[in-house]
Scaffold this motif. Structure first.
Motif, PDB file in Angstrom:
ATOM      1  N   SER A  14       0.811  -1.207   0.000  1.00  0.00           N
ATOM      2  CA  SER A  14       0.000   0.000   0.000  1.00  0.00           C
ATOM      3  C   SER A  14       0.851   1.266   0.000  1.00  0.00           C
ATOM      4  CB  SER A  14      -0.942   0.005   1.213  1.00  0.00           C
ATOM      5  OG  SER A  14      -0.208  -0.020   2.425  1.00  0.00           O
ATOM      6  N   ARG A  15       2.103   1.178   0.474  1.00  0.00           N
ATOM      7  CA  ARG A  15       2.981   2.346   0.465  1.00  0.00           C
ATOM      8  C   ARG A  15       3.362   2.759  -0.952  1.00  0.00           C
ATOM      9  NH1 ARG A  15       7.744   0.180   4.110  1.00  0.00           N
ATOM     10  NH2 ARG A  15       7.347  -1.554   2.668  1.00  0.00           N
ATOM     11  N   CYS A  16       3.227   1.840  -1.906  1.00  0.00           N
ATOM     12  CA  CYS A  16       3.591   2.123  -3.298  1.00  0.00           C
ATOM     13  C   CYS A  16       2.387   2.534  -4.138  1.00  0.00           C
ATOM     14  CB  CYS A  16       4.256   0.902  -3.930  1.00  0.00           C
ATOM     15  SG  CYS A  16       5.820   0.440  -3.162  1.00  0.00           S
ATOM     16  N   LEU A  17       1.228   2.652  -3.508  1.00  0.00           N
ATOM     17  CA  LEU A  17       0.025   3.097  -4.198  1.00  0.00           C
ATOM     18  C   LEU A  17       0.096   4.613  -4.360  1.00  0.00           C
ATOM     19  CD1 LEU A  17      -2.642   1.649  -5.134  1.00  0.00           C
ATOM     20  CD2 LEU A  17      -3.658   2.471  -3.016  1.00  0.00           C
ATOM     21  N   THR A  18      -0.107   5.112  -5.579  1.00  0.00           N
ATOM     22  CA  THR A  18      -0.030   6.553  -5.786  1.00  0.00           C
ATOM     23  C   THR A  18      -1.241   7.248  -5.163  1.00  0.00           C
ATOM     24  OG1 THR A  18      -1.245   6.592  -7.882  1.00  0.00           O
ATOM     25  CG2 THR A  18       1.138   6.154  -7.984  1.00  0.00           C
ATOM     26  N   ALA A  19      -1.090   8.535  -4.912  1.00  0.00           N
ATOM     27  CA  ALA A  19      -2.203   9.304  -4.361  1.00  0.00           C
ATOM     28  C   ALA A  19      -3.385   9.317  -5.316  1.00  0.00           C
ATOM     29  CB  ALA A  19      -1.744  10.732  -4.061  1.00  0.00           C
TER      30      ALA A  19
END
Length: 243
Positions: A14-19
């Motif tokens: 989830s940390r690599c999910l873009t805004a």
């Protein structure tokens, strides 16, 4: 409003999910996609309706997303990595011609070539090619020709789908093509389960890669003639130090 988002989830963490991807998922009333990829995100949205299909039912998945959007529900069709790189953006946009009332928004994500490269260092620091070794939709003759051309052009390579239960020797075959054009000592690497639990990676030579056993969850990187090992990382210099 009739709208379907095609959302790239990145490698899975989830940390690599873009805004932008997060915003689209928040807005969507329905999530759909291949089950493995939906499972990466669905626990964060327990209130949303979920629709999944297995592998090989990609067109059915896209039609369902468009039908869902046409019914008035904002829908997110999710893909791992980037939706436009071996993902669902292409087929959905092709089918969307039959749904003129549905607005399609493609939301980019971090594809495996980039997230995997970051694990190894900077293997794609100069010109590179991305080639899938899967012959499910592309004949092996075409894949082998592309490998031959990329090798002759001395591109660094990122190989998707390097092996499966039915294609156990495809990486070996690819390496044999590459070895016609570059040294067996060429710096290579692979990353498995990028950004997910159990992530692992290895740096090795092209000759060693030829004997390696990998799977569909692995992304393979083959250096160009200028690729080096630097501080324990795989690096393809662009040439800044030569100026």
């Amino acid at each position: 409003m009739c709208k379907v988002y095609v959302v790239g989830l990145g490698p899975g963490d989830s940390r690599c999910l873009t805004a932008e991807a997060r915003s689209a998922l928040d807005e969507a009333q329905v999530l759909c996609g291949y089950g493995v990829y939906v499972d990466l995100i669905a626990p964060q949205y327990p209130e949303k309706e979920v629709f999944t299909t297995p592998m090989t039912q990609e067109l059915e998945r896209c039609r369902w997303a468009l039908e869902s959007a046409r019914s008035g529900r904002t829908t997110a069709l999710v893909c791992s990595g980037d939706a436009g790189v071996y993902g669902m953006a292409g087929p959905l946009l092709e089918l969307a011609r039959d749904y003129p009332e549905v607005e399609v928004a493609v939301v980019p994500g971090i594809t495996a070539a980039l997230s995997g490269a970051a694990v190894l260092g900077a293997p794609l620091g100069h010109d590179f090619c991305v080639i899938s070794l899967s012959d499910l939709l592309t004949p092996w003759e075409t894949i082998s020709r592309r490998l031959e051309c990329a090798a002759a052009g001395d591109f660094a390579l990122c190989l998707y789908n390097p092996a499966s239960r039915k294609r156990r020797d495809y990486l070996r075959r690819a390496c044999e093509i590459l070895l016609r054009h570059r040294s067996g000592d060429t710096v290579c690497g692979w990353v498995r389960n990028i950004g997910r639990e159990g992530q692992e990676s290895r740096l090795l030579t092209l000759q060693e890669l030829r004997e390696e056993q990998v799977d569909m969850f692995t992304t393979v990187f083959v250096g160009s003639s200028t690729t080096i090992l630097a501080a324990g990382h795989m690096v393809t210099p662009r040439g800044y130090r030569q100026r």
